[in-house]
Enzyme design. Structure first.
Site, mmCIF file in Angstrom:
data_model
loop_
_atom_site.group_PDB
_atom_site.id
_atom_site.type_symbol
_atom_site.label_atom_id
_atom_site.label_comp_id
_atom_site.label_asym_id
_atom_site.label_seq_id
_atom_site.Cartn_x
_atom_site.Cartn_y
_atom_site.Cartn_z
ATOM 1 N N ASP A 96 1.013 -1.232 -0.178
ATOM 2 C CA ASP A 96 -0.245 0.080 -0.086
ATOM 3 C C ASP A 96 1.018 1.355 -0.106
ATOM 4 O O ASP A 96 1.579 1.561 0.880
ATOM 5 C CB ASP A 96 -0.963 0.076 1.281
ATOM 6 C CG ASP A 96 -1.938 -0.891 1.161
ATOM 7 O OD1 ASP A 96 -1.903 -2.023 0.480
ATOM 8 O OD2 ASP A 96 -2.746 -0.927 2.124
ATOM 9 N N LYS A 160 -7.016 3.097 -2.995
ATOM 10 C CA LYS A 160 -7.301 3.227 -1.545
ATOM 11 C C LYS A 160 -7.543 4.610 -1.095
ATOM 12 O O LYS A 160 -6.882 5.601 -1.391
ATOM 13 C CB LYS A 160 -6.181 2.479 -0.762
ATOM 14 C CG LYS A 160 -6.356 2.492 0.831
ATOM 15 C CD LYS A 160 -5.237 1.601 1.336
ATOM 16 C CE LYS A 160 -5.178 2.119 2.909
ATOM 17 N NZ LYS A 160 -3.883 1.480 3.728
ATOM 18 N N LYS A 195 -10.223 -0.012 -2.201
ATOM 19 C CA LYS A 195 -10.026 -0.434 -0.572
ATOM 20 C C LYS A 195 -10.384 0.946 0.175
ATOM 21 O O LYS A 195 -9.903 1.986 -0.121
ATOM 22 C CB LYS A 195 -8.482 -0.605 -0.133
ATOM 23 C CG LYS A 195 -8.341 -0.730 1.142
ATOM 24 C CD LYS A 195 -7.040 -1.261 1.510
ATOM 25 C CE LYS A 195 -6.803 -1.353 2.880
ATOM 26 N NZ LYS A 195 -5.189 -1.851 3.070
#
Length: 234
Positions: A96, A160, A195
């Site tokens: 991430d 995300k 996400k």
């Protein structure tokens, strides 16, 4: 809902986290068979070793996710690449990375795309997937759309919402919102998933984000949400 547990990246990114805390995180994740544990780079090797043993014990398939360029996104590309590469070597199979938020606000989109492309190649060459953190609370809706488009072109596997660490302007929520998730879903390629992360503490908020299009949820409250889900018999 089938496989509700697999929505969760069970997360601990606090500065005062200890190995004992990470060991607990890993056990909780494997007991519930969450998608992954999400940890800082210094804990990746430790978490990977724990998860390998616990997956065998519980019959779970939990992965290890590492954050890169976290939480500001202001590291150089070379540093982000090194972090990602090292995390993969240490056992992470998901990365991430925080994009350069200042570049987004300054409309330096080619720079963002080139950086993400380089990191995506490192991840994919190492058998890992890449999630790009936008920090939506600091961006306009149009900047979110463009960031998703550029992440898609660069080869990201997920976009995300948040780090959970940003301090937005007064009145703006710092974590995931259903509106932002919806925008991200609409603005990303068909193969790019979303996400949601930041401020997800209840089953109600988790289901609202899933309804908006979230494919994965980054939570520190994963266990309590899962217990609430089971208690309701969903």
């Amino acid at each position: 809902m089938n496989n509700f547990n697999k929505y969760f990246d069970h997360t601990l990114l606090k500065a005062n986290a200890t190995e004992a805390d990470i060991a607990t995180l890993c056990r909780e994740a494997c007991e519930n068979d969450f998608a992954s544990v999400c940890v800082n780079g210094c804990f990746v090797k430790f978490a990977s070793e724990k998860i390998k043993i616990l997956n065998r014990s519980f019959g779970s398939t939990v992965r290890v996710c590492a954050v890169t360029g976290f939480p500001l996104g202001a590291s150089s590309t070379a540093v982000k690449v090194f972090e990602a590469d090292r995390a993969i070597t240490d056992g992470a199979s998901e990365i991430d990375v925080v994009m350069n938020i200042g570049d987004a606000i300054s409309s330096n989109w080619d720079s963002i795309e080139n950086e993400l492309k380089t990191i995506a190649e490192i991840c994919h060459d190492g058998g890992a997937i890449l999630k790009v953190i936008l920090e939506t609370c600091l961006l306009t809706d149009e900047e979110i759309r463009e960031a998703c488009a550029r992440a898609t072109i660069a080869g990201a596997d997920f976009v995300k919402t948040s780090t959970g660490f940003a301090t937005p302007a007064e009145g703006i929520p710092s974590g995931a919102t259903a509106n932002h998730v919806s925008i991200m879903k609409e603005s990303s390629g068909s193969k790019v998933r979303v996400k949601a992360s930041g401020g997800i503490r209840t089953l109600k908020s988790a289901l609202k984000l899933i309804d908006a299009g979230a494919d994965r949820l980054g939570c520190s409250a994963s266990v309590s949400i899962m217990n609430e889900y089971r208690a309701k018999g969903l």
